[in-house]
Design a protein around this motif. Sequence first.
Motif, mmCIF file in Angstrom:
data_model
loop_
_atom_site.group_PDB
_atom_site.id
_atom_site.type_symbol
_atom_site.label_atom_id
_atom_site.label_comp_id
_atom_site.label_asym_id
_atom_site.label_seq_id
_atom_site.Cartn_x
_atom_site.Cartn_y
_atom_site.Cartn_z
ATOM 1 N N ASN A 1 -7.930 -3.155 0.578
ATOM 2 C CA ASN A 1 -7.914 -2.337 1.579
ATOM 3 C C ASN A 1 -6.840 -2.369 2.986
ATOM 4 O OD1 ASN A 1 -8.079 -4.622 4.158
ATOM 5 N ND2 ASN A 1 -9.434 -5.843 2.647
ATOM 6 N N GLY A 2 -7.107 -1.002 3.668
ATOM 7 C CA GLY A 2 -6.037 -0.795 4.338
ATOM 8 C C GLY A 2 -5.820 -1.948 5.687
ATOM 9 N N SER A 3 -6.793 -2.978 5.959
ATOM 10 C CA SER A 3 -6.690 -4.294 7.192
ATOM 11 C C SER A 3 -5.783 -4.897 6.350
ATOM 12 C CB SER A 3 -7.854 -4.462 7.580
ATOM 13 O OG SER A 3 -8.522 -4.426 8.182
ATOM 14 N N ASP A 4 -5.693 -5.246 5.193
ATOM 15 C CA ASP A 4 -5.271 -6.219 4.080
ATOM 16 C C ASP A 4 -3.506 -5.886 4.028
ATOM 17 O OD1 ASP A 4 -6.941 -8.498 4.309
ATOM 18 O OD2 ASP A 4 -7.923 -8.207 2.586
ATOM 19 N N GLY A 5 -3.410 -4.774 4.575
ATOM 20 C CA GLY A 5 -2.728 -4.139 4.012
ATOM 21 C C GLY A 5 -1.092 -3.791 4.806
ATOM 22 N N PRO B 1 7.957 -4.486 3.229
ATOM 23 C CA PRO B 1 8.508 -3.765 1.701
ATOM 24 C C PRO B 1 9.278 -2.173 2.346
ATOM 25 C CG PRO B 1 6.283 -2.959 2.699
ATOM 26 C CD PRO B 1 6.518 -4.260 4.633
ATOM 27 N N ASP B 2 9.727 -2.077 1.027
ATOM 28 C CA ASP B 2 11.296 -0.919 0.994
ATOM 29 C C ASP B 2 10.227 0.311 0.970
ATOM 30 O OD1 ASP B 2 13.176 -2.519 1.412
ATOM 31 O OD2 ASP B 2 13.235 -3.429 -0.558
ATOM 32 N N VAL B 3 8.860 0.205 0.543
ATOM 33 C CA VAL B 3 8.779 1.103 0.477
ATOM 34 C C VAL B 3 6.449 0.706 0.061
ATOM 35 C CG1 VAL B 3 7.604 3.447 -0.815
ATOM 36 C CG2 VAL B 3 9.398 2.521 -1.230
ATOM 37 N N ILE B 4 5.650 2.322 0.677
ATOM 38 C CA ILE B 4 4.492 1.348 0.435
ATOM 39 C C ILE B 4 3.665 2.733 -0.412
ATOM 40 C CG2 ILE B 4 2.384 1.198 1.643
ATOM 41 C CD1 ILE B 4 4.194 0.090 4.322
ATOM 42 N N LEU B 5 2.667 2.364 -0.868
ATOM 43 C CA LEU B 5 2.512 3.065 -2.100
ATOM 44 C C LEU B 5 0.836 3.109 -1.758
ATOM 45 C CD1 LEU B 5 3.432 2.783 -5.500
ATOM 46 C CD2 LEU B 5 4.119 4.042 -4.342
ATOM 47 N N LEU B 6 0.194 4.138 -0.853
ATOM 48 C CA LEU B 6 -0.652 3.729 -0.086
ATOM 49 C C LEU B 6 -2.452 4.774 -0.153
ATOM 50 C CD1 LEU B 6 -2.499 3.020 2.707
ATOM 51 C CD2 LEU B 6 -1.110 5.119 3.972
ATOM 52 N N ASP C 1 -12.380 0.215 4.363
ATOM 53 C CA ASP C 1 -12.690 -0.579 5.598
ATOM 54 C C ASP C 1 -12.163 0.705 6.907
ATOM 55 O OD1 ASP C 1 -9.932 -1.488 4.738
ATOM 56 O OD2 ASP C 1 -10.248 -2.778 5.917
ATOM 57 N N MET C 2 -10.967 0.618 6.002
ATOM 58 C CA MET C 2 -9.758 1.884 7.048
ATOM 59 C C MET C 2 -9.282 2.945 6.273
ATOM 60 S SD MET C 2 -7.047 0.015 8.341
ATOM 61 C CE MET C 2 -6.259 0.972 10.566
ATOM 62 N N ASP C 3 -8.985 3.932 5.920
ATOM 63 C CA ASP C 3 -7.938 5.405 5.341
ATOM 64 C C ASP C 3 -6.882 4.519 5.087
ATOM 65 O OD1 ASP C 3 -8.180 6.995 7.107
ATOM 66 O OD2 ASP C 3 -9.878 8.038 6.710
#
Length: 241
Positions: free
Chosen positions: A45-49, A58-63, A69-71
């Motif tokens: 989820n977004g909050s944990d991310g 991180p070097d890159v985030i895949l989202l 909870d949070m888009d």
Amino acid sequence: MFDFFGLKKKTRKTKILVVDDEPNIVQTLKDRLEMNDFEVAVAHNGSDGLKVAAEDIPDVILLDVIMPDMDGYEVCRTLKADPTLRDIPIIFITAMCMQEDEAIGLELGAVDYITKPFNPTIVRLRIRNQIELKRQRDLLARLSHLDGLTGIPNRRALNEAMDREWRRGSRSLKPLSLLMMDIDYFKAYNDSCGHLAGDDCLRTIAGCLKGQLGRAADVLGRYGGEEFVALLPETDEEGAL
């Protein structure tokens, strides 16, 4: 690879953070990326991310975009508002395939937009492209933050490091020390021996000071003229002395 002080560093795996609430998608990406020697962290989820990104940048985030909870758009806005995290390349991976959706993601600062279902090989190649672009940007940024004479961080880099470490210390309630060092009688030395000798003197002293810093987090820079500054995170008064 070399750190800010020119010391050789051990190469490490590229870190990828996958933020998606679909377990099958997360597992597919994790398996395929780890096969290609990436280090993969996951959040559902977004909050944990956001927490994972802050704890181990991180070097890159895949989202993903659609999460409970949070888009993804809100996650992207939050990342871009954080000075420590805003330069991480963000690639949206989502089932939202309308051009308007892609435009929103790119306007928020994402570097790419991939629609589901996706080809894992294409995802991997796009990640590699973004990593290479970021390395080139980082190299240019590092060069703009180095003093041309001594090769150590310049005043601009010191100001940015001070702001960064002040914020970090405020969050962690850890001390921060700063040492200001000025070379005595430097003008007289320049007048007597010449400016070329003065330049050699500055380079020698910079190298000597740099060699005294044993931690990767410590920052030594040239503040101006014959002035040097050492920024020492998590160091109290006794440690600074």
